[in-house]
Design a protein around this motif. Structure first.
Motif: not given
Ligand SMILES: [Zn+2]
Length: 705
Positions: A145-146, A150-155, A410-411, A668-670
């Motif tokens: 997880l990057d 922010m997108q990834q972390v908020t998801s 890691k996620v 990764t960009r979802v």
């Protein structure tokens, strides 16, 4: 055996029963139902009327354990696993319990016609192999997880919040809350690495206010209903504000506190107040302390007198807030009043930059902050009192998960994809190691299949649970590349009048898998993968062992298999692949071709197969599960499986080690993907599997009363 019955008198004091007792299995079933009912986005809260007649709503594992008193030792054991998981990771507690109890239930059922030793040996082998696979953080289901994205972390945070249906958060509230949790968390990360690790996020709730939004503040928020802003004004422009913190009540308690020289003219309490007040006033003036904070209460007279002298007194802070103040200001709390002068003279004071009066949604607060404190406060929105505990707890889970993600990075795929993957892994492990396992455990393949099927069933159930379970297994499919879970959209078409039909559709897939990390195009075009209906049990191809040809006719499977195997042999040396699925592409078959192939075959094979094909087409829930039946006849839909099995066998023999070629990788960009914390999920699975192993060895439960 003697038929003499012991009278109750003689056996009193001890009560035993075997775990094979039907009552025991049905008790496990009830316990499992309880855990499952609260799990996932479709889960509901449980209304508990507990032993003292108090009604509570529970929606998380920790609430269930806290509110209900369980009597049975094995349920208590599972509860301890859940608590261990919650303590270590702050999430996935229910999951731990569910996985453990389901495996136990299934294994006890297996044990009814398979020797205990076989069930135990095969289970232990599967568990160690599966955990070994997981420790390698497999690319099909885990990713980095990057933290900067922010997108990834908020998801990631939304996945955790979204799993609690009872919170009743709508889309706007969910977005708002997840964003603020991330914000509060980011503020708690120190600018420079310090040995103290993370800062602190204080989670507070607003009482009886109208705000439906959450809000993040830098520093610590102290609720003070009747503070006069003028008192705070005085501290403006002071620069370094010194604070002293107590963790003991500054109250007179008979026989406990400071030794007081009692004089007849005054009460002991009065003496205490005078002595403490004098000491506090002189020390605070001398050491230039502005604020006296206390986790516990301060005597009203002392508070009043200190405030009259211009000091700020913040009392009854509670554990969490005083911990936050310690982190924020760097102070060391005074926990003993016995030698107050010495304590006050040597106490490590805290430093603050800001002390402000804040009015937020009609409430008065004091905000304490220090620029380098890495402490923030998250004020949660107002919800109904019944869900407040769950909301607070879930928010803490999110923060715990974020901390783990920053450390580990890691996620793992959520939404059931991890469990679908695990089920597929079990099936592949057994299929490729059947010979080894029969040698190792001395068990018959039939028994091995049955035990493995229990594991597959449990994982598949867990995979489907977030969607409310499965009505028919053909509603769901698993792709052959990543082994993620997909919702199948049936589009069955009949091609012509001659009765031949195309079944592309019962295997057609929606745009992306349940976690959202695998796109349809990726499976279809990049890896030439395909989709198979989910399996709740293991299908093993015995032709490898028996070489028993069951088919006759020009287009029998027997003709196809060698051809496939031959093709593969040529490719394998050059193209070492990670899994059998990627090798499928080496055939040059398109997934559709394969299906058409199998359909054509199905047409000209036995009636049974045509039958079962029709059943599939009719989308009937059809469990073609008699294992004995499988030995004799093969269904069309199993073509893929048997092909895979064969490939597995070949791959194993050729001993491939280069895994780089055609390496699968998650997107990764979802947007809005469902992620779980990998360390938390791994820990949950490990605890559950190891706990199950322990419990499965229990033969008797004894109640010592
Ligand atoms: Zn997925």
């Amino acid at each position: 055996m003697s038929s003499v019955r012991l009278d109750e008198e003689r056996v009193r004091g001890i009560y035993c029963h075997s775990v094979q007792d039907l009552a025991y299995i049905s008790m496990l079933k009830e316990y499992r139902k309880l855990l499952f009912s609260a799990y996932g986005p479709r889960g509901s809260s449980i209304l508990i009327s507990n032993a003292v007649g108090r009604e509570t709503l529970a929606a998380s594992s920790s609430e269930i354990i806290k509110e209900l008193s369980f009597a049975h030792p094995s349920v208590k054991y599972i509860n301890a696993l859940i608590s261990a998981q919650n303590a270590a990771c702050g999430l996935n507690g229910l999951y731990t319990g569910m996985l453990c109890v389901r495996l136990l239930e299934e294994s006890l059922i297996c044990e009814q016609d398979i020797p205990h030793r076989v069930v135990s040996d095969v289970s232990e082998w599967i568990i160690s192999e599966l955990l070994e696979l997981l420790t390698q953080s497999p690319d099909e289901v885990t990713m980095d997880l990057d933290v900067g994205d922010m997108q990834q972390v908020t998801s990631f945070v939304q996945t955790i919040l979204g799993a609690k249906n009872c919170l009743g958060l709508n889309k706007v509230a969910l977005d708002d809350l997840s964003l603020n949790i991330v914000k509060a968390f980011l503020k708690s990360i120190p600018n420079e690495y310090s040995s103290g690790g993370f800062g602190h996020v204080t989670v507070s709730t607003q009482e009886r206010s109208s705000s439906i939004n959450s809000k993040v503040f830098d520093g610590v928020l102290y609720r003070e209903p009747d503070i006069s802003p003028r008192k705070i004004e005085k501290l403006k422009g002071v620069g370094n504000i010194n604070i002293v913190l107590f963790t003991v009540p500054i109250l007179y308690v008979e026989g406990e506190t400071i030794s007081v020289c009692w004089r007849a003219s005054e009460t002991k309490e009065k003496c205490f107040i005078n002595k403490v007040l004098l000491c506090l006033l002189s020390c605070m003036k001398r050491r230039n302390i502005h604020i006296l904070a206390n986790q516990k209460p301060v005597h009203p007279v002392i508070k009043f007198e200190l405030e009259r002298e211009g000091f700020l007194v913040l009392e009854r802070m509670g554990t969490k807030l005083s911990e936050a103040v310690t982190k924020l200001s760097g102070c060391q709390a005074i926990s003993n009043l016995a030698n107050l002068t010495l304590e006050m003279n040597t106490a490590v004071l805290g430093k603050l930059n800001t002390v402000e009066h804040i009015n937020y949604s009609g409430k008065s607060y004091i905000l304490l902050d220090h620029a380098e404190g890495s402490v923030s406060t998250l004020l949660l929105p107002v919800t109904s009192p019944s869900t407040l505990t769950t909301l607070k707890e879930t928010t803490e889970s999110c923060l715990a998960a974020l901390r783990m993600v920053v450390v580990d990075g890691k996620v793992v795929a959520g939404g059931g994809c991890l469990e679908a993957w695990a089920a597929t892994q079990v099936s592949q492990l057994i299929n490729t190691n059947m010979q080894h396992l029969t040698d190792l455990t001395d068990a018959s393949p039939y028994h091995i299949l049955k035990v493995a099927s229990a594991f597959i069933r449990v994982f598949m159930e867990l995979a489907l649970q977030p969607r409310g379970g499965s009505s028919t297994r053909f509603d769901w499919s698993v792709d052959s590349v990543f082994h993620h879970l997909w919702h199948t959209q049936p589009q069955i078409s009949r091609e012509d009048g001659s009765g031949s039909c195309s079944m592309q559709a019962s295997r057609a897939s929606p745009h992306s898998c349940m976690c959202g990390l695998v796109k349809e195009d990726l499976v279809k075009y990049k890896y030439n993968g395909s989709w198979n209906p989910v399996e709740f049990q293991l299908h093993h191809d015995f032709t490898l062992q028996n070489s028993k040809s069951t088919k006759s006719g020009g287009c029998s499977k027997a003709a196809k298999s060698p051809r496939s195997a031959g093709d593969l042999n040529i490719k394998l040396n050059a193209d070492s692949t990670q899994s059998n699925n990627s090798s499928l592409s080496d055939f040059g078959f398109h997934n559709l071709d394969l299906e058409v192939d199998s359909l054509e075959e199905a047409e000209c094979t036995t009636e049974d197969e045509v039958d079962s094909l029709e059943k599939i087409i009719n989308s009937q829930e059809e469990e073609i599960d008699s294992l004995e039946g499988k030995l004799d006849s093969f269904d069309a839909e199993e073509d893929m499986d048997s092909l895979e099995d064969m490939l597995d066998g070949i791959i194993e023999q050729s001993n491939i080690n280069d895994k780089e070629h055609l390496k699968v990788k998650l997107e990764t960009r979802v947007q809005q993907a469902l992620y779980d914390s990998f360390p938390a999920k791994y820990n949950a699975i490990r605890l559950a599997l190891e706990g199950f192993t322990q419990l499965f060895h229990v033969g008797q439960c004894v109640f010592d009363k």
